[in-house]
Design a protein around this motif. Structure first.
Motif, short mmCIF file in Angstrom:
data_model
loop_
_atom_site.label_atom_id
_atom_site.label_comp_id
_atom_site.label_asym_id
_atom_site.label_seq_id
_atom_site.Cartn_x
_atom_site.Cartn_y
_atom_site.Cartn_z
N UNK A 95 0.83 -1.21 0.00
CA UNK A 95 0.00 0.00 0.00
C UNK A 95 0.87 1.26 0.00
N UNK A 96 1.94 1.25 0.78
CA UNK A 96 2.84 2.41 0.83
C UNK A 96 3.45 2.65 -0.56
N UNK A 97 3.84 1.58 -1.24
CA UNK A 97 4.40 1.72 -2.59
C UNK A 97 3.36 2.31 -3.54
N UNK A 98 2.12 1.87 -3.41
CA UNK A 98 1.05 2.43 -4.25
C UNK A 98 0.80 3.89 -3.92
N UNK A 99 0.86 4.24 -2.65
CA UNK A 99 0.69 5.65 -2.26
C UNK A 99 1.81 6.50 -2.84
N UNK A 100 3.04 5.98 -2.79
CA UNK A 100 4.17 6.72 -3.37
C UNK A 100 3.97 6.92 -4.87
N UNK A 101 3.36 5.94 -5.52
CA UNK A 101 3.15 6.00 -6.96
C UNK A 101 1.95 6.86 -7.35
N UNK A 102 0.87 6.78 -6.56
CA UNK A 102 -0.40 7.37 -6.98
C UNK A 102 -0.83 8.63 -6.24
N UNK B 163 2.56 13.68 1.77
CA UNK B 163 2.37 14.85 2.62
C UNK B 163 3.40 14.95 3.73
N UNK B 164 4.23 13.92 3.88
CA UNK B 164 5.26 13.96 4.93
C UNK B 164 6.39 14.88 4.48
N UNK B 165 6.73 15.89 5.30
CA UNK B 165 7.81 16.80 4.90
C UNK B 165 9.16 16.08 4.89
N UNK B 166 10.01 16.49 3.99
CA UNK B 166 11.35 15.93 3.89
C UNK B 166 12.29 16.83 4.69
N UNK B 167 13.16 16.21 5.48
CA UNK B 167 14.13 17.00 6.24
C UNK B 167 15.29 17.38 5.32
N UNK B 168 16.03 18.37 5.74
CA UNK B 168 17.20 18.79 4.95
C UNK B 168 18.41 17.96 5.37
N UNK B 169 19.42 17.99 4.54
CA UNK B 169 20.67 17.31 4.89
C UNK B 169 21.24 17.88 6.18
N UNK B 170 21.17 19.23 6.33
CA UNK B 170 21.68 19.89 7.53
C UNK B 170 20.95 19.39 8.78
N UNK B 171 19.61 19.32 8.73
CA UNK B 171 18.83 18.83 9.87
C UNK B 171 19.21 17.39 10.21
N UNK B 172 19.37 16.57 9.18
CA UNK B 172 19.72 15.17 9.41
C UNK B 172 21.11 15.06 10.03
N UNK B 173 22.07 15.83 9.52
CA UNK B 173 23.42 15.78 10.07
C UNK B 173 23.46 16.27 11.51
N UNK B 174 22.68 17.32 11.82
CA UNK B 174 22.64 17.83 13.19
C UNK B 174 22.02 16.79 14.14
N UNK B 175 21.00 16.13 13.68
CA UNK B 175 20.37 15.09 14.50
C UNK B 175 21.33 13.92 14.70
N UNK B 176 22.01 13.55 13.63
CA UNK B 176 23.00 12.49 13.70
C UNK B 176 24.09 12.83 14.73
N UNK B 177 24.62 14.05 14.66
CA UNK B 177 25.67 14.47 15.59
C UNK B 177 25.17 14.49 17.03
N UNK B 178 23.95 14.93 17.24
CA UNK B 178 23.38 14.97 18.58
C UNK B 178 23.40 13.59 19.22
N UNK B 179 22.94 12.60 18.47
CA UNK B 179 22.86 11.25 19.04
C UNK B 179 24.21 10.55 19.06
N UNK B 180 25.06 10.87 18.13
CA UNK B 180 26.41 10.33 18.15
C UNK B 180 27.11 10.81 19.43
#
Length: 172
Positions: free
Chosen positions: A139-146, A150-167
């Protein structure tokens, strides 16, 4: 084999949920125009019908010891009588609801399985959850296709900051 009361109770509580979800699936199947969505929903219906059959067989004290994971793969074709043509929902909303149904059923099966005492009953329910998860992924694959995601995509900067926080938090 006589089941533990919790195993019997969880299945007895879960079977009416299956009935309601299967009735809902049948009405959606009759409303769906997209053949790919209809195919996945029909397979989910067949899987759930088989889950019902397996759970009822697990309740039978004469035969429940012979029921195993392989019984979950004995799907039978279904014929759904469509009396009502439309449920009054868009195809996109039906797909969202179908995805939610698969997710809910996977969650219920897994949680029930974790609480069950008899090993084959527990293992069967965990595998039922995995089957619903496979349907969910489709179903998720069909939703991606059709549908529009609506889920926002994070930026590379946000992901790297989150990664560093938990690291740093875990001294990694």
């Amino acid at each position: 084999m006589i089941l533990k009361m919790i195993d019997l109770s969880l299945m007895a509580e879960h079977l009416p949920v299956h009935k309601a979800e299967m009735d809902k699936l049948a009405s959606y199947i009759c409303s769906i125009q997209n053949t790919e969505i209809k195919q996945v929903a029909t397979e989910q219906y067949m899987i759930m019908k088989n889950h019902v059959k397996v759970m009822v067989e697990l309740m039978n004290p004469v035969q429940n010891e012979t029921i195993g994971i392989n019984d979950l793969h004995k799907w039978e074709p279904v014929q759904i009588n469509c009396h009502q043509i439309s449920v009054g929902m868009s195809q996109e909303n039906i797909l969202i609801e179908l995805k939610n149904t698969a997710e809910t059923m996977a969650n219920k099966n897994f949680n029930s399985g974790l609480r069950m005492k008899v090993e084959n009953v527990r293992n069967i329910h965990v595998h039922m959850a995995l089957q619903q998860m496979m349907i969910l992924n489709r179903y998720i694959a069909l939703m991606d296709k059709l549908a529009k995601d609506t889920a926002p995509v994070s930026s590379r900067k946000e992901q790297e900051e989150t990664y560093q926080t938990f690291k740093n938090l875990f001294n990694l």
